[in-house]
Scaffold this motif. Sequence first.
Motif, PDB file in Angstrom:
ATOM      1  N   VAL A   1      33.255  15.916 -44.732  1.00  0.00           N
ATOM      2  CA  VAL A   1      32.193  15.642 -45.709  1.00  0.00           C
ATOM      3  C   VAL A   1      31.460  16.958 -45.976  1.00  0.00           C
ATOM      4  CG1 VAL A   1      30.003  14.438 -46.129  1.00  0.00           C
ATOM      5  CG2 VAL A   1      31.936  13.207 -45.110  1.00  0.00           C
ATOM      6  N   VAL A   2      31.256  17.252 -47.261  1.00  0.00           N
ATOM      7  CA  VAL A   2      30.707  18.550 -47.664  1.00  0.00           C
ATOM      8  C   VAL A   2      29.364  18.356 -48.374  1.00  0.00           C
ATOM      9  CG1 VAL A   2      31.166  20.629 -49.042  1.00  0.00           C
ATOM     10  CG2 VAL A   2      33.095  19.385 -48.008  1.00  0.00           C
ATOM     11  N   LEU A   3      28.426  19.266 -48.089  1.00  0.00           N
ATOM     12  CA  LEU A   3      27.164  19.306 -48.835  1.00  0.00           C
ATOM     13  C   LEU A   3      27.006  20.699 -49.432  1.00  0.00           C
ATOM     14  CD1 LEU A   3      24.338  18.327 -49.741  1.00  0.00           C
ATOM     15  CD2 LEU A   3      23.488  18.984 -47.471  1.00  0.00           C
ATOM     16  N   LEU A   4      26.786  20.755 -50.743  1.00  0.00           N
ATOM     17  CA  LEU A   4      26.727  22.034 -51.449  1.00  0.00           C
ATOM     18  C   LEU A   4      25.359  22.299 -52.059  1.00  0.00           C
ATOM     19  CD1 LEU A   4      30.042  21.679 -53.484  1.00  0.00           C
ATOM     20  CD2 LEU A   4      29.714  22.914 -51.316  1.00  0.00           C
ATOM     21  N   GLY A   5      25.034  23.592 -52.160  1.00  0.00           N
ATOM     22  CA  GLY A   5      23.808  23.994 -52.850  1.00  0.00           C
ATOM     23  C   GLY A   5      24.061  25.227 -53.708  1.00  0.00           C
ATOM     24  N   ALA A   6      22.986  25.742 -54.278  1.00  0.00           N
ATOM     25  CA  ALA A   6      23.064  26.797 -55.285  1.00  0.00           C
ATOM     26  C   ALA A   6      23.801  28.052 -54.811  1.00  0.00           C
ATOM     27  CB  ALA A   6      21.656  27.160 -55.738  1.00  0.00           C
ATOM     28  N   GLY A   7      23.802  28.316 -53.485  1.00  0.00           N
ATOM     29  CA  GLY A   7      24.427  29.530 -52.963  1.00  0.00           C
ATOM     30  C   GLY A   7      25.926  29.614 -53.201  1.00  0.00           C
ATOM     31  N   ILE A   8      26.559  28.489 -53.471  1.00  0.00           N
ATOM     32  CA  ILE A   8      28.003  28.510 -53.727  1.00  0.00           C
ATOM     33  C   ILE A   8      28.306  28.969 -55.156  1.00  0.00           C
ATOM     34  CG2 ILE A   8      27.948  25.990 -54.014  1.00  0.00           C
ATOM     35  CD1 ILE A   8      30.770  25.753 -53.468  1.00  0.00           C
TER      36      ILE A   8
ATOM     37  N   THR B   1      23.088  26.177 -49.161  1.00  0.00           N
ATOM     38  CA  THR B   1      21.829  25.465 -49.404  1.00  0.00           C
ATOM     39  C   THR B   1      20.786  25.776 -48.344  1.00  0.00           C
ATOM     40  OG1 THR B   1      20.756  23.290 -49.625  1.00  0.00           O
ATOM     41  CG2 THR B   1      22.807  23.348 -48.349  1.00  0.00           C
ATOM     42  N   SER B   2      19.536  25.879 -48.798  1.00  0.00           N
ATOM     43  CA  SER B   2      18.430  26.144 -47.878  1.00  0.00           C
ATOM     44  C   SER B   2      18.007  24.872 -47.151  1.00  0.00           C
ATOM     45  CB  SER B   2      17.235  26.720 -48.649  1.00  0.00           C
ATOM     46  OG  SER B   2      16.744  25.760 -49.579  1.00  0.00           O
ATOM     47  N   LEU B   3      18.546  23.740 -47.542  1.00  0.00           N
ATOM     48  CA  LEU B   3      18.216  22.429 -46.944  1.00  0.00           C
ATOM     49  C   LEU B   3      16.703  22.188 -46.949  1.00  0.00           C
ATOM     50  CD1 LEU B   3      20.795  22.307 -43.993  1.00  0.00           C
ATOM     51  CD2 LEU B   3      20.864  21.005 -46.127  1.00  0.00           C
TER      52      LEU B   3
ATOM     53  N   SER C   1      18.747  17.096 -47.937  1.00  0.00           N
ATOM     54  CA  SER C   1      18.508  17.867 -46.723  1.00  0.00           C
ATOM     55  C   SER C   1      18.685  17.030 -45.457  1.00  0.00           C
ATOM     56  CB  SER C   1      17.089  18.446 -46.755  1.00  0.00           C
ATOM     57  OG  SER C   1      16.150  17.397 -46.890  1.00  0.00           O
ATOM     58  N   ARG C   2      18.612  15.696 -45.597  1.00  0.00           N
ATOM     59  CA  ARG C   2      18.730  14.882 -44.377  1.00  0.00           C
ATOM     60  C   ARG C   2      20.187  14.535 -44.060  1.00  0.00           C
ATOM     61  NH1 ARG C   2      16.248   9.869 -47.317  1.00  0.00           N
ATOM     62  NH2 ARG C   2      18.127   8.769 -47.940  1.00  0.00           N
ATOM     63  N   LEU C   3      21.105  14.799 -44.983  1.00  0.00           N
ATOM     64  CA  LEU C   3      22.499  14.380 -44.762  1.00  0.00           C
ATOM     65  C   LEU C   3      23.116  14.966 -43.491  1.00  0.00           C
ATOM     66  CD1 LEU C   3      23.868  14.387 -48.446  1.00  0.00           C
ATOM     67  CD2 LEU C   3      23.134  12.419 -47.081  1.00  0.00           C
ATOM     68  N   PRO C   4      22.901  16.259 -43.208  1.00  0.00           N
ATOM     69  CA  PRO C   4      23.522  16.799 -41.988  1.00  0.00           C
ATOM     70  C   PRO C   4      23.095  16.084 -40.706  1.00  0.00           C
ATOM     71  CG  PRO C   4      22.791  18.587 -43.408  1.00  0.00           C
ATOM     72  CD  PRO C   4      22.235  17.316 -43.997  1.00  0.00           C
ATOM     73  N   ARG C   5      21.890  15.507 -40.739  1.00  0.00           N
ATOM     74  CA  ARG C   5      21.426  14.796 -39.539  1.00  0.00           C
ATOM     75  C   ARG C   5      22.077  13.430 -39.387  1.00  0.00           C
ATOM     76  NH1 ARG C   5      16.065  17.089 -40.943  1.00  0.00           N
ATOM     77  NH2 ARG C   5      15.687  15.168 -42.057  1.00  0.00           N
ATOM     78  N   LEU C   6      22.752  12.959 -40.435  1.00  0.00           N
ATOM     79  CA  LEU C   6      23.428  11.659 -40.357  1.00  0.00           C
ATOM     80  C   LEU C   6      24.827  11.762 -39.750  1.00  0.00           C
ATOM     81  CD1 LEU C   6      22.464  10.171 -43.857  1.00  0.00           C
ATOM     82  CD2 LEU C   6      21.293   9.894 -41.657  1.00  0.00           C
ATOM     83  N   VAL C   7      25.268  13.000 -39.526  1.00  0.00           N
ATOM     84  CA  VAL C   7      26.557  13.205 -38.875  1.00  0.00           C
ATOM     85  C   VAL C   7      26.447  12.700 -37.437  1.00  0.00           C
ATOM     86  CG1 VAL C   7      28.199  14.965 -38.086  1.00  0.00           C
ATOM     87  CG2 VAL C   7      27.086  15.192 -40.320  1.00  0.00           C
ATOM     88  N   GLN C   8      27.473  11.994 -36.977  1.00  0.00           N
ATOM     89  CA  GLN C   8      27.415  11.427 -35.630  1.00  0.00           C
ATOM     90  C   GLN C   8      27.346  12.527 -34.569  1.00  0.00           C
ATOM     91  OE1 GLN C   8      29.236   7.958 -34.592  1.00  0.00           O
ATOM     92  NE2 GLN C   8      29.801   7.327 -36.661  1.00  0.00           N
TER      93      GLN C   8
END
Length: 272
Positions: A24-31, A205-207, A213-220
Motif C-alpha cells: 500500500v502506497v501513500l504519495l505526496g508532492a515530493g514525488i 510527503t511531509s505527513l 497523514s494518519r494512514l501510516p499508523r493504520l499499518v498493522q
Amino acid sequence: SVGEKLDMRTIASRIKDGQITRIVVLLGAGISTAAGIPDFRSPNTGLYDKLAPLHLPYPEAVFHISYFAHTPEPFYAIARARHPGNLQPTASHAFLALLAQKKVLHFIFTQNIDGLEQDAGVPADKILWAHGNWKSQHCWKCKTEYPDDLMQKAIRDGAVPYCQMPECGGAVKPDVVFFGQSLPLEFDEKEKLVPEADLMLVMGTSLKVAPCSRLPRLVQEGIPRVLINMEKSGDFGSRNEDVCILGSCDEGVRKLAHELGWSEDLDALWRS
Ligand code: OAD
C-alpha cells in the motif's frame, strides 16, 4: 523475527521471494517536484514560502474554501503553475507502475492532483485521488458544472471563472479538495485496505495534512513501513520495522529497483 532491524535489502528480498505481495502506497508532492511542480512546505522552494505577494492571511488560505469563497483571485494566480499541462511522469511514478506490473501493488493513496500516477501506467482502479483532480469543475456555491474549455482558458489567463447561472455569481473551483472540504466518499472505504498491507511505502510527503497523514499508523504492528523522502516525516522511525530512505524519491526508487534486480524494467517503463 522480533527485534530484527530491517533495511532496504531485506525488504527487496522479501518482495523478490514473494513474502510481500500487497504493497500500500501513500504519495505526496515530493514525488512530482522532479516533474516540475514545486511542493508546498519545503523551505524556499515550496509554494507556501512564495506567496507573500498575494497578501494572504496565512499560506494555506490559498486552498481554503472559506477564503476562496470571497477571495478566489490568489488561487487563480497560482493555478497555472500547478496545473499538470503536459508534464512527464518521473522515475518514481514509473516505479509504481512497475509494482503494479509485478503484481505486488495493493493500492495507492495519492494527495497529488497531477494525475501522473495514471499517466505512468498505474491502473486507475488501484488509485485513490484523495485530494481530487483537475478534470472537472463546479461553482463552489451552487455546484453547477462549468465547461472544460472555459476552465482551461481561465487557468491559462489566471482569471477567475464565475458561475454562469443567473443570480449566482459564485467562483468556479476545480474539483480538487480544499481545506474545509470533505475528501472523496471512497476514502473511508479504501482506508480499510491499509491494514491489509504487508508493506507500506510512503513517498514525498511531509505527513502534515490529515486524514492522509494518519494512514501510516493504520499499518498493522510488525509490518514494515518504508519512507522515501528528503526528510523524516510523521512517526517514521518509531517502529522497529520502519525503513527510512532519505534523499530524492527518484534516487530512492532507483536504489530499491537495483536491490530488486528491476533496474532495466524500470528504465524500460520510464522511457516508454
Ligand atoms: P509537502 O510540501 O507538505 O511535503 C513534501 C515532502 O516531500 C517534504 O517532506 C519534502 O522534504 C519532500 N520532498 C520534496 N521534494 C522531494 C524529492 N524530490 N524527493 C523526495 N522528497 C521530496 O507536500 P504534501 O505532504 O504532499 O493539500 O502536502 C500535503 C497536502 O498539503 C497537499 O496535498 C496540499 C497541501 O496543502 C491541499 O492543498 C488540500
